[in-house]
Scaffold this active site. Structure first.
Site, PDB file in Angstrom:
ATOM      1  N   ARG A  58      -5.356 -18.196 -41.074  1.00 43.89           N
ATOM      2  CA  ARG A  58      -3.814 -18.414 -40.455  1.00 43.89           C
ATOM      3  C   ARG A  58      -3.056 -19.353 -41.107  1.00 43.89           C
ATOM      4  O   ARG A  58      -1.971 -19.374 -41.190  1.00 43.89           O
ATOM      5  CB  ARG A  58      -4.187 -18.580 -38.936  1.00 43.89           C
ATOM      6  CG  ARG A  58      -2.896 -19.038 -38.346  1.00 43.89           C
ATOM      7  CD  ARG A  58      -2.912 -18.870 -36.807  1.00 43.89           C
ATOM      8  NE  ARG A  58      -4.207 -19.203 -36.177  1.00 43.89           N
ATOM      9  CZ  ARG A  58      -4.714 -20.516 -35.861  1.00 43.89           C
ATOM     10  NH1 ARG A  58      -3.939 -21.448 -36.408  1.00 43.89           N
ATOM     11  NH2 ARG A  58      -5.765 -20.697 -35.193  1.00 43.89           N
ATOM     12  N   TYR A 104      22.478  -7.800 -38.858  1.00 43.56           N
ATOM     13  CA  TYR A 104      21.451  -7.085 -38.205  1.00 43.56           C
ATOM     14  C   TYR A 104      21.191  -7.019 -36.756  1.00 43.56           C
ATOM     15  O   TYR A 104      20.922  -8.295 -36.209  1.00 43.56           O
ATOM     16  CB  TYR A 104      20.030  -7.348 -38.981  1.00 43.56           C
ATOM     17  CG  TYR A 104      18.830  -6.221 -38.363  1.00 43.56           C
ATOM     18  CD1 TYR A 104      18.857  -5.008 -38.311  1.00 43.56           C
ATOM     19  CD2 TYR A 104      17.619  -6.814 -38.003  1.00 43.56           C
ATOM     20  CE1 TYR A 104      17.859  -4.355 -37.734  1.00 43.56           C
ATOM     21  CE2 TYR A 104      16.553  -6.297 -37.552  1.00 43.56           C
ATOM     22  CZ  TYR A 104      16.733  -4.791 -37.377  1.00 43.56           C
ATOM     23  OH  TYR A 104      15.769  -4.149 -37.025  1.00 43.56           O
ATOM     24  N   ASP A 108      20.393 -14.053 -44.988  1.00 47.88           N
ATOM     25  CA  ASP A 108      19.633 -12.788 -44.957  1.00 47.88           C
ATOM     26  C   ASP A 108      20.068 -12.031 -46.171  1.00 47.88           C
ATOM     27  O   ASP A 108      20.809 -11.470 -46.191  1.00 47.88           O
ATOM     28  CB  ASP A 108      19.704 -12.031 -43.749  1.00 47.88           C
ATOM     29  CG  ASP A 108      18.746 -10.941 -43.525  1.00 47.88           C
ATOM     30  OD1 ASP A 108      18.306 -10.392 -44.576  1.00 47.88           O
ATOM     31  OD2 ASP A 108      18.369 -10.411 -42.344  1.00 47.88           O
ATOM     32  N   LYS A 163      11.272  -4.089 -46.767  1.00 46.87           N
ATOM     33  CA  LYS A 163      12.280  -3.223 -47.353  1.00 46.87           C
ATOM     34  C   LYS A 163      12.237  -3.108 -48.868  1.00 46.87           C
ATOM     35  O   LYS A 163      11.124  -2.343 -49.208  1.00 46.87           O
ATOM     36  CB  LYS A 163      13.788  -3.573 -46.947  1.00 46.87           C
ATOM     37  CG  LYS A 163      14.010  -3.874 -45.576  1.00 46.87           C
ATOM     38  CD  LYS A 163      13.545  -2.822 -44.599  1.00 46.87           C
ATOM     39  CE  LYS A 163      13.733  -3.243 -43.203  1.00 46.87           C
ATOM     40  NZ  LYS A 163      13.780  -2.273 -42.135  1.00 46.87           N
TER      41      LYS A 163
END
Ligand code: PLP
Length: 375
Positions: A47, A99, A171, A196
């Site tokens: 983690r 977005y 972004d 993406k």
């Protein structure tokens, strides 16, 4: 070193165990201590970190020209980590053109948690100036924006943010470091949905943050990443790292294909309007030329005459394009956006968002031609 070379150099490390050329996947969740109780390679528990994530984080940081990178299990997890690094009572300036889920995150999760925010058109510096409050701590920008391809002048807004003691975050999912480097333009934070163009094959979810400098924020983000655990698996990191190796070639090819498609659509009688920063008709084309490089991206949107029914008809008639959400893969995707964004979104009803893939440009134009003939 050029980006193509860098993308291959930074995504591999020497495997001391078997001299494998391709990076191995480390599935181990835990790492052995030596007889002194020390961690010889610095890895403790997955983690916190693991070799595949470490490689991915370092690779993305290098490509974006930043000091340090953080990988997350999705783009949304990356955005949420940045907002969590703020304090209740802090104020964020962002745009209604970003977005749509990033806005939902602010409205549904972070506003109840105590974060304040203002939506302004960040393409207008005056509007942003008017929205600044004494507690403004972050400008959250997206350029080109999803799905209307609004641009924001990163250099100007980074200067403005810094003049009031705020951070500027961008972004950069749609542009990728192949086409735009926000840190070089003055931004403090770059965010990616690595789902993406980084992954590039529509088969892995991921997100990333890159900081221009190490400091208080990087310590806080490392803590958030470890304590909230929204991290990608070793295999997901491996897939995204592999995707990076071909990203410069893919993005340049997709950009080179998107421009003639946008130009072709612009002259079509069934098309109301085309949104693409590479078009001279785009209101911010000059900013695109000065702020972007190597092309204008593989994403474009267009409005068909006949509103939502017209858009649905065109999307349904396409044969080479796949009607699906998401973007940045090798296959061309299209979707009517308004349905997914809801009635409050500024997206026009008849808007189709296109992610140009790696098929031949002419085959894509031929497919659009036959579908538009049926609209
Ligand atoms: N930012 C942009 C510009 C996006 O297009 C998306 C997803 O479409 C995201 C963030 C969210 O990323 P993810 O779906 O990986 O959570």
């Amino acid at each position: 070193m050029n980006l193509e070379t860098l993308a291959i150099q930074v995504t591999r490390f020497h495997d001391a165990n078997a001299s494998a050329v391709t990076t191995p996947i480390y599935l181990s969740t835990t790492y052995e201590r030596d007889s002194e109780g020390n961690l010889p390679k610095g890895f403790l528990y997955a983690r916190g970190n693991n070799p595949n994530r470490d490689l991915l984080e370092k690779s993305i940081a290098v490509l974006e020209g930043g000091a340090v990178g953080f990988a997350f299990g999705s783009g949304m997890a990356a955005i949420a980590a940045l907002f969590q690094a703020l304090k209740p009572g802090d104020h964020v300036i962002t745009t209604p053109f970003a977005y749509y889920a990033a806005q939902r995150l602010l409205v549904d999760v972070f506003e109840p948690w105590g974060l304040e925010f203002t939506l302004v058109d960040t393409s207008s510096i005056e509007e942003v100036e008017k929205a600044i409050r004494p507690n403004t701590k972050l400008f959250w920008l997206e350029t080109p924006s999803n799905p209307l391809l609004h641009l924001t002048d990163v250099a100007a807004l980074a200067r403005l943010a810094h003049s009031v003691g705020a951070m500027c975050a961008v972004d950069n999912t749609w542009a990728t470091p192949v086409l735009q480097n926000p840190i070089a333009l003055g931004a403090d934070v770059v965010m990616h949905s690595t789902t993406k163009y980084f992954g590039g094959h529509s088969d892995v979810l991921g997100g990333a943050l890159v900081l221009a400098q190490e400091g208080e924020l990087s310590l806080k983000l490392r803590q958030i990443q470890n304590l909230t655990g929204g991290i990608p698996s070793p295999f997901d990191c491996w897939l995204i790292t592999r995707g990076i190796q071909t990203m410069p070639l893919r993005v340049k090819t997709q950009s080179a294909s998107a421009l003639p498609i946008a130009q072709w659509l612009e002259q079509h009688p069934a098309v109301e309007r085309v949104y693409y920063p590479g078009l001279e008709s785009h209101a911010q084309h000059e900013l695109a030329v000065s702020q972007m490089k190597n092309g204008f991206g593989g994403m474009l949107s267009f409005e068909v005459k006949g509103g939502l029914p017209g858009a649905k008809k065109v999307a349904g008639a396409l044969k080479v394009f796949t009607q699906a959400t998401s973007l940045g893969g090798v296959e061309s995707l299209i979707e009517p956006r308004k349905i997914y964004e809801g009635p409050d979104s500024p997206t026009p009803d008849g808007l189709l968002r296109v992610s140009v893939g790696l098929e031949h440009t002419q085959d894509l134009i031929n497919d659009l031609e036959q579908a538009l003939a049926q609209a």
